[in-house]
Design an enzyme around this catalytic site. Structure first.
Site, PDB file in Angstrom:
ATOM      1  N   LYS A 192       0.936  -0.588   0.032  1.00 20.39           N
ATOM      2  CA  LYS A 192       0.064  -0.046   0.017  1.00 20.39           C
ATOM      3  C   LYS A 192       0.754   1.372   0.129  1.00 20.39           C
ATOM      4  CE  LYS A 192      -1.220   2.535   3.178  1.00 20.39           C
ATOM      5  NZ  LYS A 192      -2.235   3.869   2.025  1.00 20.39           N
ATOM      6  N   GLU A 268       9.608   1.831  10.772  1.00 21.60           N
ATOM      7  CA  GLU A 268      10.724   2.210  10.797  1.00 21.60           C
ATOM      8  C   GLU A 268       9.861   3.402  11.028  1.00 21.60           C
ATOM      9  OE1 GLU A 268      12.367   5.090   9.159  1.00 21.60           O
ATOM     10  OE2 GLU A 268      12.388   4.384   7.424  1.00 21.60           O
ATOM     11  N   CYS A 302      13.453  11.144   7.099  1.00 24.48           N
ATOM     12  CA  CYS A 302      12.743  10.822   8.858  1.00 24.48           C
ATOM     13  C   CYS A 302      14.485  10.695   9.611  1.00 24.48           C
ATOM     14  CB  CYS A 302      12.293   9.195   8.606  1.00 24.48           C
ATOM     15  SG  CYS A 302      13.622   7.805   7.482  1.00 24.48           S
ATOM     16  N   GLU A 399       9.365  15.837  16.109  1.00 25.72           N
ATOM     17  CA  GLU A 399       9.419  15.255  13.984  1.00 25.72           C
ATOM     18  C   GLU A 399       8.649  16.414  13.244  1.00 25.72           C
ATOM     19  OE1 GLU A 399      11.046  11.863  11.100  1.00 25.72           O
ATOM     20  OE2 GLU A 399       9.136  12.307  12.484  1.00 25.72           O
TER      21      GLU A 399
END
Length: 501
Positions: A192, A268, A302, A399
């Protein structure tokens, strides 16, 4: 402010016609069961590119049925591993033949730089696929020395049907970070892609069929996380979920896996990576690494070096150099070869980043450069650097996933290590120093999955990376990534009247 290129498209490259907009299930492009579609938006123009089939639970059920049949009864897991590798090599060759079109799809879908995509990112995906094609026949068990009158060995078998959920920031690279080891291991899968960036994944599905990957092995279902993604995570006939995305969604993935069939999970997740610049560092090099690490891919990465710790002896010189270089950072159409910074992926991310910039101002950080939108169309934000940032500020803790850097001063190595580790994340870190002792001490002290010394964003197919703490678990790349898609089985038989054990 950063330099702006003309807001209009700057390329002579013809934007490709969108060929694939339907779900790819059991070797065929099909409409969703509901018939619903959704828009995918060009972040350069804020205009609709096309409409994509919207997969839901019923479509995931069909894809899982195909993948299960292909795993339980199909040829892929039963092929000699070298034959799987040969087909994967052909798949890689086909991607290479279509590199321009694939790079262009990621540019119009995600705002990624076309030049980088063509020269670096699509070739990186190809190299990853070839690496695991070569790894397919390198999967070995062990012969065991038993303490009683038995002989034993281990088998490493494919885990089964994998559900793979990939993010929007690197739609091609992340596709192959996960699909490649899964294919090499002999698994079948449902992929996906993120709803923001579905185009290249569907094109890869088309090329996989041309390469000879059997029907049902690689299925691509486009759709939304709360529907299609949730259906993957909770499905009782999926053996493995591999997810890259936010920590918040990673929690939901684990919960769904636990409440369904306790399927294996790899995550992750987010990061707030520190870059530690010591007094002996070359100022120009340090500034280049800080900007590249923090602004690469518009900060939508990331491992972004969003927390920049600079030792007090060179702090002011590094800050000055950062300001100079950031002002020459060209923002504009990602097809323009001179552009270094394209639009953020979508309106939601654009608004989120601007909100964090306002938080930084309100909390008392000094806005060194940037902080504003760029142009009158598209989701463009100037590279933004804050100084005088304190560890408790939101811009230093959360983040942001955008072009926002926080610069902080430190005195001692011990202080730098303590502050670098004072985060819930642990994905990556960077060290800039000429002192081998400092490099060794700090690299062993920071709790993160990959440490880059005098470099940054230095990825390679044979170098594993992944998270500590709330950045997740499991490893991408290297032979370690194969472990996610393999089960270990021990086989034991008695030995009678053997002269030795």
């Amino acid at each position: 402010m950063a330099v702006e290129s003309n807001g209009k498209p700057q390329t002579s490259f013809k934007i490709p016609q969108i060929k694939f907009t339907k779900l790819f299930i059991n070797g065929n492009f099909v409409d969703s069961v509901s018939g619903k579609t959704f828009e995918t938006i060009d972040p350069r123009t804020e205009e609709v590119i096309t409409r994509i089939a919207e997969g839901d639970k019923e479509d995931i059920d069909l894809a899982v049925k195909a993948a299960r049949e292909a795993f339980d009864h199909g040829p892929w897991p039963r092929l000699p591993a070298c034959e799987r590798g040969r087909i994967m090599m052909k798949f890689a060759d086909l991607i290479e033949e279509n590199v321009e079109e694939l790079a262009a799809l990621d540019t119009i879908d995600a705002g990624k730089l076309f030049g980088f995509g063509k020269a670096l990112e699509i070739p990186s995906a190809v190299n990853t696929l070839r690496y695991y094609a070569g790894a397919a026949d390198k999967v070995h068990g062990n012969t065991l020395k038993m303490s009683r009158e038995f002989q034993a060995y281990t088998l490493r078998e494919p885990i089964g049907v994998a559900g793979i959920i990939i993010p929007w920031n690197f739609p091609s690279i992340m596709f192959f970070y996960k699909v490649s080891p899964a294919l090499a291991a002999g698994c079948t899968m449902i992929v996906k892609p993120a709803e923001q960036t579905p185009l290249s994944a569907l094109y890869f599905a088309h090329l996989a069929k041309l390469a000879g990957i059997p029907d049902g092995v690689l299925n691509v279902v486009t759709g939304f996380g709360p529907t299609a993604g949730a259906a993957i995570c909770s499905h009782m006939d999926i053996d493995k979920v591999d997810f890259t995305g936010s920590t918040e969604v990673g929690r939901l993935v684990m919960q769904a896996a636990a409440l369904s069939n306790l399927k294996s999970v790899s995550l992750e997740l987010g990061g707030k990576s520190p870059l530690l610049i010591f007094d002996d560092a070359d100022v120009d090099t340090a500034a280049d690494l800080a900007l590249f690490g923090g602004l690469y891919n518009k900060g939508e990465i990331c491992v972004a070096s969003s927390r920049i710790f600079v030792q007090e002896g060179i702090h002011d010189r590094v800050v000055k150099k950062l300001a100079e270089k950031a002002k020459n950072w060209v923002i504009g159409d990602p097809f323009d070869p001179s552009t270094r910074h394209g639009p953020q992926v979508d309106k939601n991310q654009y608004k989120k980043i601007l909100t964090y910039i306002e938080h930084g101002k309100r909390e008392g950080a000094n806005l060194l450069t940037g902080g504003k939108t760029s142009g009158d169309k598209g989701y463009y934000i100037e590279p933004t650097i804050f100084t005088d940032v304190e560890d408790h500020m939101l811009i230093a803790k959360d983040e942001i996933f955008g072009p926002v850097l926080s610069v902080m001063k430190f005195k001692t190595t011990e202080e730098a290590i303590k502050r670098a580790n004072a985060t819930r994340y642990g994905l990556a870190a960077g060290i800039v120093t000429k002192d081998l002792n400092i490099a060794n001490t700090v690299s062993r002290s920071i709790r993160a999955g990959v440490i880059w010394i005098n470099c940054y964003v230095a990825f390679s197919p044979d170098c594993p990376y992944g998270g500590y703490k709330m950045s997740g678990f499991g490893r991408e790349l290297g032979m370690e990534a194969m472990d996610k898609y393999l089960q270990v089985k021990a086989v034991v038989t008695p030995i009678i009247n053997s002269p030795w054990l």
